[in-house]
Design an enzyme around this catalytic site. Structure first.
Site, PDB file in Angstrom:
ATOM      1  N   GLU A  95      10.600  12.831 -10.805  1.00  0.00           N
ATOM      2  CA  GLU A  95      10.937  13.988 -12.566  1.00  0.00           C
ATOM      3  C   GLU A  95       8.636  14.336 -12.743  1.00  0.00           C
ATOM      4  OE1 GLU A  95      11.955  13.966 -17.164  1.00  0.00           O
ATOM      5  OE2 GLU A  95      11.939  12.493 -16.211  1.00  0.00           O
TER       6      GLU A  95
ATOM      7  N   LYS B  22      17.846  20.584 -16.307  1.00  0.00           N
ATOM      8  CA  LYS B  22      18.260  19.406 -16.875  1.00  0.00           C
ATOM      9  C   LYS B  22      19.152  20.094 -18.180  1.00  0.00           C
ATOM     10  CE  LYS B  22      17.014  15.188 -18.886  1.00  0.00           C
ATOM     11  NZ  LYS B  22      15.712  14.227 -19.386  1.00  0.00           N
TER      12      LYS B  22
ATOM     13  N   CYS C 203      16.651  12.018 -15.262  1.00  0.00           N
ATOM     14  CA  CYS C 203      15.743  10.936 -15.992  1.00  0.00           C
ATOM     15  C   CYS C 203      17.237  10.256 -16.971  1.00  0.00           C
ATOM     16  CB  CYS C 203      15.188  11.733 -17.415  1.00  0.00           C
ATOM     17  SG  CYS C 203      13.390  10.099 -17.911  1.00  0.00           S
TER      18      CYS C 203
END
Length: 495
Positions: free
Chosen positions: A254, A311, A365
């Site tokens: 990430e 995301k 994440c």
């Protein structure tokens, strides 16, 4: 409620937290859960039962979530003062949810079984309400054991339901000296263990399977965005990418590229030269019309963006600020905010094409914590792909708990997972939740790992959380009909 009983409830909660990584002492945690239901016999009112639930929850969340202190120490001068308030506030707030379950269960006047049903219900609600926070669900106590395989059938909330009901049965049996309930509950737990072994998929022969390279730069959070260190970490990843022989896919973690996507063409050329035709997946931030996104892109052999995912399930107070204007008055702007209101959310779960690996569901994440997000894919993927930066959470409990939950997502879906973390733990996980190979915490490096094939769709991947919801509805209905036959004063000791 006496002082001794308060300390017992608090201590049992801490013992239950020992079932979470890095301890994984399920054999301490499971008896603590039984003991909790045993000590509810001491409570003579709904209020005192609620206190028992709150203290147990406080002990559990304060110990299991102690890693929440770590992000505030990255810039201790600015945010360190928030750390104790964050831990105490989070632990106390989540414990209130459990207190509500214990209070409500006692008000239903049906003994520990009603408490168990209310507890399973609020755990389900915790996964969804206010964006959700299903970290450390009760059923996760079984993660190191064969019982975890039942998540492929029941899902996390179904396993939580079964766990609390069994614990209530055994705890009540011990309190009443009922061999039938005590032995019966123990035999059900043993059956879950034995059948868990039976339903565990066999390890695959990985010869001939496509290989992924996991790149772990190990950039500490306090150095990650330091101008003096940015070239070091970027070049480290490029060097790992250039190593021979080439795999079928290379994955960076990430926010691995220091540029915004809008300005990353020169960096992508460097990466493509190092990859020599191998596709690369990496994390990067991007800006569009004043909004910032935490994104994942795939680069083709020429370094061109072939696919992109933004995301969508963001971390409150970390990636965006609820009620941003209110908190701004107190100079509280969040831990990862690039702009006044932090990141913007992407449109939702999506699939990306990974060539020989098939269609992948990207998870950035925190998104791997949510079973419902994985089930929310537009169609069944062939593989799960998680990139993360766990440097925020230190080198012990946080990253290890995050990995444990990633393993459970693989079990639930019957899918392999490629997991790449900035500071570790990077791993390839098979559809049974076994780690094929991994890079440890706090070490820079790379590994080339053959990736297992996906299994057939699991029952949970088809039903989602509806099976748990149905089980709760049926159980509450049975409780209600039972109460009609035998009304009880809710503030009298339960049988």
């Amino acid at each position: 409620m006496g002082l001794t009983r308060r300390f017992v409830a608090l201590g049992l909660g801490a013992c239950f937290a020992l079932g979470q990584p890095p301890f994984d002492l399920w054999w301490v945690a499971a008896p603590a859960l039984v003991a909790l239901f045993y000590i509810t016999r001491w409570d003579t009112t709904s209020k005192s039962t609620g206190w028992t639930g709150w203290l147990f929850g406080l002990g559990y969340f304060a110990l299991s979530l102690h890693w929440i202190l770590e992000p505030f120490q990255v810039d201790a001068a600015a945010t360190g003062w928030m750390a104790p308030f964050a831990l105490v506030g989070l632990a106390a707030g989540l414990a209130l949810i459990w207190a509500l379950a214990f209070w409500g269960g006692r008000r239903m006047a049906a003994g520990p079984f009603a408490i168990a049903l209310c507890w399973a219900t609020v755990e389900l609600a915790r996964a969804y309400a206010l964006t959700g926070f299903p970290w450390g669900l009760v059923g996760y106590v079984w993660a190191p054991t064969p019982v975890a395989q039942w998540q492929a059938v029941l899902g996390p909330h179904g396993l939580t339901f079964v766990t609390v009901v069994i614990s209530a049965l055994v705890g009540q049996g011990l309190a009443q000296r009922s061999l039938f309930r005590t032995i019966g509950g123990t035999l059900v737990a043993a059956a879950l263990w034995i059948t868990g072994i039976a339903i565990t998929p066999s390890a695959q022969d990985l010869s001939g399977r496509p290989t992924a390279r996991l790149i772990q730069p190990n950039a500490p959070q306090h150095q990650k965005w330091d101008r003096d260190f940015i070239p070091i970490f970027f070049n480290r990843q490029v060097d790992f990418t250039a190593q021979l022989p080439k795999p079928d896919l290379i994955v960076w973690p990430e926010t691995a590229v220091p540029n915004l996507l809008n300005d990353a063409a020169p960096a992508f050329e460097v990466i493509a030269d190092a990859a020599v035709g191998t596709p690369v997946v990496l994390g990067i931030q991007r800006e569009e019309q004043g909004r910032y996104y935490n994104s994942l892109v795939t680069l083709d052999g020429a370094g061109q963006v072939a696919d992109r995912y933004d995301k969508h399930h963001l971390v409150p107070f970390g990636e965006y600020m609820p009620a941003a204007s209110l908190f701004a008055r107190f100079n509280i702007l969040g831990l990862a905010a690039r702009a006044e209101v932090g990141y913007s959310a992407g449109p939702g779960p999506a699939l990306i094409d990974l060539g020989v690996f098939g269609q992948a569901l990207p998870l950035i994440c925190y998104e791997a914590v949510f079973p419902q997000d994985v089930n929310g894919a537009p169609r069944r993927p062939d593989i799960l792909l998680q990139i993360t930066n766990d440097a925020w959470f230190g080198t012990r409990a946080g990253p290890q708990q995050h990995l444990s939950q990633a393993r459970l997502r693989a079990i639930e879906q019957g899918l392999p997972m490629i997991r790449v973390a900035n500071t570790g733990i990077s791993a390839v996980i098979d559809p049974a939740g076994r780690i094929v190979d991994s890079l440890p915490l706090g070490r820079a490096g790379f590994i080339d790992v053959p990736v297992p094939a996906p299994l057939a769709a699991t029952p949970y991947s088809r039903t989602g959380d509806w099976l748990a919801v149905l089980a709760l509805i049926v159980a509450f209905a049975a409780l209600w009909f039972g109460k009609r036959q035998r009304p009880i004063d809710p503030d009298q000791p339960a049988a």
